[in-house]
Design a protein around this motif. Sequence first.
Motif, PDB file in Angstrom:
ATOM      1  N   ASP A 151       0.851  -1.180   0.000  1.00  0.00           N
ATOM      2  CA  ASP A 151       0.000   0.000   0.000  1.00  0.00           C
ATOM      3  C   ASP A 151       0.893   1.238   0.000  1.00  0.00           C
ATOM      4  N   LEU A 152       0.706   2.130  -0.966  1.00  0.00           N
ATOM      5  CA  LEU A 152       1.616   3.263  -1.146  1.00  0.00           C
ATOM      6  C   LEU A 152       1.649   4.164   0.079  1.00  0.00           C
ATOM      7  N   ILE A 191       8.735   4.388   5.408  1.00  0.00           N
ATOM      8  CA  ILE A 191      10.034   4.940   5.006  1.00  0.00           C
ATOM      9  C   ILE A 191      10.478   6.032   5.979  1.00  0.00           C
ATOM     10  N   ILE A 192       9.579   6.942   6.314  1.00  0.00           N
ATOM     11  CA  ILE A 192       9.932   8.033   7.225  1.00  0.00           C
ATOM     12  C   ILE A 192      10.270   7.480   8.616  1.00  0.00           C
ATOM     13  N   ALA A 229      13.727   2.746  -0.823  1.00  0.00           N
ATOM     14  CA  ALA A 229      12.403   3.368  -0.835  1.00  0.00           C
ATOM     15  C   ALA A 229      11.894   3.525  -2.257  1.00  0.00           C
ATOM     16  N   GLY A 230      12.785   3.874  -3.198  1.00  0.00           N
ATOM     17  CA  GLY A 230      12.385   4.012  -4.596  1.00  0.00           C
ATOM     18  C   GLY A 230      11.842   2.709  -5.156  1.00  0.00           C
ATOM     19  N   VAL A 231      12.498   1.608  -4.823  1.00  0.00           N
ATOM     20  CA  VAL A 231      12.029   0.295  -5.283  1.00  0.00           C
ATOM     21  C   VAL A 231      10.684  -0.042  -4.643  1.00  0.00           C
ATOM     22  N   LEU A 259       2.895  -0.039  -8.798  1.00  0.00           N
ATOM     23  CA  LEU A 259       2.458  -1.064  -9.749  1.00  0.00           C
ATOM     24  C   LEU A 259       1.298  -1.869  -9.176  1.00  0.00           C
ATOM     25  N   TYR A 260       1.397  -2.200  -7.894  1.00  0.00           N
ATOM     26  CA  TYR A 260       0.316  -2.957  -7.253  1.00  0.00           C
ATOM     27  C   TYR A 260      -0.965  -2.120  -7.206  1.00  0.00           C
ATOM     28  N   GLU A 261      -0.801  -0.842  -6.849  1.00  0.00           N
ATOM     29  CA  GLU A 261      -1.954   0.060  -6.779  1.00  0.00           C
ATOM     30  C   GLU A 261      -2.600   0.207  -8.152  1.00  0.00           C
ATOM     31  N   GLU A 262      -1.771   0.357  -9.186  1.00  0.00           N
ATOM     32  CA  GLU A 262      -2.301   0.503 -10.548  1.00  0.00           C
ATOM     33  C   GLU A 262      -3.035  -0.758 -10.988  1.00  0.00           C
TER      34      GLU A 262
END
Length: 569
Positions: free
Chosen positions: A52-53, A60-61, A186-188, A195-198
Motif C-alpha cells: 500500500d503506497l 520509510i519516514i 524506498a524508490g524500489v 504497480l500494485y496500486e495501478e
Amino acid sequence: MGGTGREQARLPRLRLDELLGELQARLDSARGTRDRVHSLLEAVLSVGRELDLEHALRRIIEAAVVLVDAQYGALGVIGPDGRRLTQFLTVGLTDEQIRDIGPFPCGHGILGELISNPEPLRLTKLSEHPASYGFPPNHPPMHSFMGVPIRVRGQVFGNLYLTEKRGGAEFEDEDEAVLATLAVAAGVAIDNARLYEESTRRERWLRASGQVTTSLMSGSPRGAVTALIAELAQEITGAELATFSVPSAAGDAVTVEVALGAHAEELLGLVLPAEGTLAGVALAAGEPACSRDIGEDLRVTAAPRRFTGMGPAVAVPVMSGSSVRGLLFLARDHGRPEFSRAETEPLLAFAGQAALAMELADRRADAEQLALLEDRDRIARDLHDLAIQRLFATGMTLQSADRFIDHPEASERVQRAVDDLDETIKIIRSTIFGLRSRQTAPQHGLRTRVVRAVGEAAPLLGCAPSLRMEGLLDTGVPRPAVDDVVAALGEALANVARHAHADSVDVAVVNDGTHLVLTVTDNGVGIRPDGRRSGLRNLTERAERHGGGLELTTPPGGGTTLTWRIPLA
C-alpha cells in the motif's frame, strides 16, 4: 639507575593500555556499524514488504528517523509539474502541533532547494542557508537538517527530510550514506506499491464497468444507473464528492441529476452554465479537466463558496464517439492529492464504457420498441377488422330486431344495448387511433413519460415514489398538455427533493373525463412561509395556460399535497 629502570618498565605498560583502548574503541565502532547495518537491512526489508503506497511512505519516514537518530522526519511527494509538493507526511509532530502549524508546505525555502537541485543536502543550522526564510508560527525549533531525493525509475518522486539529530549533534557522512541507501530501497518499494496500486485500480475499474453494463442491460431505470456510475467512481478514486450531470439539448448548460457525499444537498438539481466552466471545458475537449482547488477556481461555479473545504477536482465527459451522455464530477477534500493522469485515464475509459453501455441499452430499447409498435399495429388491425365489424353487425341486428318487439320495456333495453355498442365502438376506435399514432407511441405517451419521470426522480428523492394512474392518459390528453403535465411533475418532484426532506412520496395522475389531475404528496417538513416561490409560480403558470390551477394543502399526517389540475374540454 634504579629510578630509570622503573620508568622504562612503565612505558611499555602505557603503550599497551593505549593499544587496548584503541582496540576497544574499534571493536565498539565495528559493533555499532554492524548494528546499524543490521538495522538498515531490517528497515529495507520492512519497507519493501509494503504494497500500500500510503503505508509504504509512512514506513520509510519511520525507518529513516530511527536509523539516523533524528527527532523529526518528513517525506514530500513532488507533483506532476515538478515544482510543488502535493503530499507531505511527517513523523515526530503531534496532531495538535500539526493543527497549530496550519497547511503543510508546498515546496518553498529549503524544501524548494531540494526540488530544484535533487542532491543530498546536509546543514548544521537550517537558518544559515540562503534559501531559508524561517518557520511558520507554532512550528517547533529545528537546527540540524539532512535531505535526500527519492528516485523511482530514474525520476525524482520526492524528498526525504530529517531534522534535529538527538543530543544536539550534527548529521555525519555515515548518516548521509545510510539515508541514501534507504532512499534507493524506498524508490524500489514505492515503484512496487505503485504497480500494485495501478493493477488493483485497473481491476476495480473493470469490475465497475461490468456492474454498470449489467445494470443497464437488466433494464434498471436510467436514474439508478447514473447514481451507480457516480457511486463507483467516488469509491474507487476516494473522492468526497461525486455528481452526475446531464447537458441540455442546446449544450449550453448542465443539470446535476445525482449528487453524493459532501455538499450533495446544495448541488442536487442545480443548473450550471457550460460556457467558462470546468464542465464546459471537459465537454468541449472530450477529455478530463482538472482543478487544483475548486474552492478558488472560478471555472467550477460563479459561487466558489459552495465548495468550502473542497480541494482537487476533475470533470470527466461521459461520451461514446460524439454522443455525450453526461458529465461526471469528482472532488476531494482540501489538502488531498490532485487527480493524476494515472487516475484520470482509467476514469475516462470507465466513463466511455458507461456511455457505450447506455447507447447499447438504448439500441436494445429501440429494437424492443419497434417490435412493440409492430405488435400494436397488429392489434389495431385486428380490432378494426374483427372486433369493430362484429360489434357493428351485432348492433345492426339488434336495431332490426327492435321492430318486432312489442313490449316497451324490452324495446328500451334493446335500444340501450345498441347505444352501449355504439359507445364501445367509439372507445375501440379511440384506442386504435392511439395505437397507430406516432405521438402516443410508448416513448411519447403520457403514461410512459410519467413512469420515466418518477423513476428518474427516485435517486434525487432518496426513495422510490408510489405511482397511481387512472383514465385515458395516452389518448384523452392533448399533446400540448402532455408536455406541461410532465414538466409540472418534474418540477414538483425536484421541489420535494430540494426542500421537503421527505422519505415518502405519492404521485397520482388521473383523467376523470373532464379534468386531468396531477397530485404529488410528501411527508416532509412542509412549505416554509419564507421559502422561495419561483418553482411554484412556474407550476401555476403552466396550469393557467390551459385554464387550470394549482392548490397546496397539508394532509392530516403533515407534509404537503400539491394538486395541479387542468380541464380537458
